[in-house]
Design a protein around this motif. Structure first.
Motif, short mmCIF file in Angstrom:
data_model
loop_
_atom_site.label_atom_id
_atom_site.label_comp_id
_atom_site.label_asym_id
_atom_site.label_seq_id
_atom_site.Cartn_x
_atom_site.Cartn_y
_atom_site.Cartn_z
N TYR A 269 44.16 35.85 37.01
CA TYR A 269 45.58 35.89 36.66
C TYR A 269 46.38 36.42 37.84
N HIS A 270 47.37 35.66 38.25
CA HIS A 270 48.30 36.13 39.27
C HIS A 270 49.43 36.87 38.57
N GLU A 271 49.51 38.17 38.78
CA GLU A 271 50.52 38.99 38.13
C GLU A 271 51.86 38.89 38.87
N THR B 87 54.96 42.96 36.45
CA THR B 87 54.01 44.06 36.61
C THR B 87 54.63 45.32 37.18
N ASP C 215 52.27 44.05 30.84
CA ASP C 215 50.90 43.60 31.10
C ASP C 215 50.33 42.73 29.98
N LYS D 153 48.07 39.68 30.76
CA LYS D 153 46.70 40.01 31.19
C LYS D 153 45.84 40.41 30.00
N MET E 288 39.91 39.58 38.10
CA MET E 288 41.14 39.85 38.84
C MET E 288 40.87 39.93 40.34
N ASN F 81 45.62 43.83 42.56
CA ASN F 81 46.08 43.57 41.20
C ASN F 81 46.83 44.78 40.66
N GLY F 82 47.35 44.67 39.45
CA GLY F 82 48.13 45.76 38.87
C GLY F 82 49.37 46.03 39.70
N THR G 247 49.66 44.26 43.06
CA THR G 247 49.60 42.80 43.13
C THR G 247 50.31 42.29 44.38
N THR H 148 49.12 31.47 35.81
CA THR H 148 50.39 32.08 36.15
C THR H 148 51.24 32.25 34.90
#
Length: 405
Positions: A306-308, A313, A319, A322, A333, A337-338, A341, A377
């Motif tokens: 998953y592209h955050e 984010t 979130d 996700k 991931m 990330n988080g 990202t 996405t």
């Protein structure tokens, strides 16, 4: 000006921000295209204002190329947001009071002029409403608000693919359209057909999912206005203030009470910025995914990544996509990330398509390195920038496939 000075004055020049700034490596590690370089340029610009009353150094490209992803803030020990510094400097450039000569980007100015005139950055509200033909909507004070964001990606892709090797043509065309905005109409049918079909499919997916969840909602059709995202991002706050109130007037004319948004940029704008510029902004703003919580989705047993989106984010701490994806497949991931990202390069695609492409390729490779079969996405801009093969998919498409009947 005070906010600008307060922000950059905290910088201790450690350079931690350069390790996470997307445009720094994408520019070939040119200092002025990195977060620390922009801080130093802002300091220089303010120094020139204090000395001569005007900014004499050409600084526009360095601040306009900032993606405002705010990755820099996450690693700065002094709490400096170099993205905010760029935002403040874009306002200075847009207002022109402190620049010796105009430093605004012609494409940015064109988008502002056309948006103010047609309430859509390309004057194609009618085309943007075609996806909904044949759909029965409800008579409701809740609206599905696409903001034309998904639909405009087909135009963006076509323009960029044709002008990437000649960015100067985009600038020349923008200067003509600034003088005569109706010229924008020549682009009405200048869109990538495959991308438009995909985007319209994703919007119909969203409608199907909402109806399946029992949500009643209406749609404004050709009256639906663009939210003004790029106008705000480019620093035209005076124009944005007027524009946001015009958008809300349309909502109030239709007696709207709740707004269902479908993309991160509109969600952020409506939640965090519209209340600052529109008096008594008393609408409930909700992301469409939050209305699907009563639906059952099966685990499809596939490796997903998953592209955050930066806006979800980092700015909204949202979130749920996700969380949802982790129930549908095996979520793998990327390393970044988080809160850390990495941006898709999207905010730069219209002004600096080549730089944007280099940023997006960095992120695309990070996502591919997870080994996941699908890249998911939750943002049309992210999709348009990362869709370099068929493995990239909007979350709505995956939800349709995993929906329990």
């Amino acid at each position: 000006m005070r906010n600008l000075i307060d922000e950059y004055s905290k910088c201790i020049n450690c350079g931690f921000c350069e390790a996470v700034c997307p445009t720094y490596p994408a520019s070939g590690y040119r200092a002025s295209f990195g977060a620390r370089g922009r801080i130093n340029l802002a300091n220089l610009a303010v120094g020139e204002i204090k000395k001569d009353g005007k900014i004499r150094t050409n600084v526009e490209n360095y601040f306009y190329t900032c993606l405002s992803c705010y990755a820099c803030l996450q690693v700065c020990p002094a709490g400096v947001n170099a993205g905010k510094v760029s935002d403040f400097m874009k306002v200075v450039i847009a207002e022109k009071e402190y620049t010796e000569k105009t430093q605004e980007n012609p494409v940015a100015r064109m988008i502002v002029e056309v948006t103010m005139k047609y309430m859509n950055p390309l004057g194609v509200r009618d085309v943007c409403a075609r996806w909904a033909e044949g759909i029965d909507f409800d008579d409701s004070d809740t609206i599905l608000y696409t903001g034309n964001m998904y639909q405009l990606m087909a135009y963006s892709k076509k323009l960029i693919d044709n002008l990437r090797s000649r960015e100067d043509l985009m600038v020349k065309g923008a200067r003509l359209i600034i003088q005569y905005p109706p010229l924008i109409k020549i682009f009405k049918n200048f869109y990538d057909i495959e991308t438009m079909e995909k985007m319209e499919e994703y919007l119909r997916n969203i409608v199907f999912l909402l109806k399946k969840a029992g949500v009643k909602f209406s749609y404004l059709g050709e009256e639906e206005p663009y939210p003004g995202t790029m106008m705000f991002d480019f620093g035209y706050l005076k124009e944005f203030s007027d524009y946001a109130n015009r958008v809300v007037d349309i909502f109030r004319k239709h007696k709207v009470r709740r707004i269902i948004v479908v993309d991160p940029h509109t969600y952020d704008l409506m939640k965090n910025e519209y209340p600052k510029y529109v008096k008594n902004f008393d609408f409930e703003v909700i992301h469409y995914l939050d209305l699907l919580r009563n639906l059952d989705f099966k685990n499809i047993g596939e490796d997903l990544t998953y592209h955050e989106p930066c806006h979800l984010t980092r700015r909204l701490n949202y979130d749920y996509p996700k969380i949802l994806l982790s129930k549908i497949g095996r979520l793998k991931m990327p390393d970044r990330n988080g809160k850390n990202t990495f941006c898709c390069g999207g905010p730069d695609e219209m002004l600096y398509p080549n730089l944007s492409e280099r940023v997006s390729m960095i992120r695309y490779m990070e996502l591919k390195e997870t080994g996941a079969k699908k890249i998911i996405t939750a943002c049309p801009i992210c999709y348009a920038n990362l869709a370099k093969d068929n493995s990239v998919e909007d979350i709505s498409s995956l939800l349709i496939k995993s929906l329990k009947s």
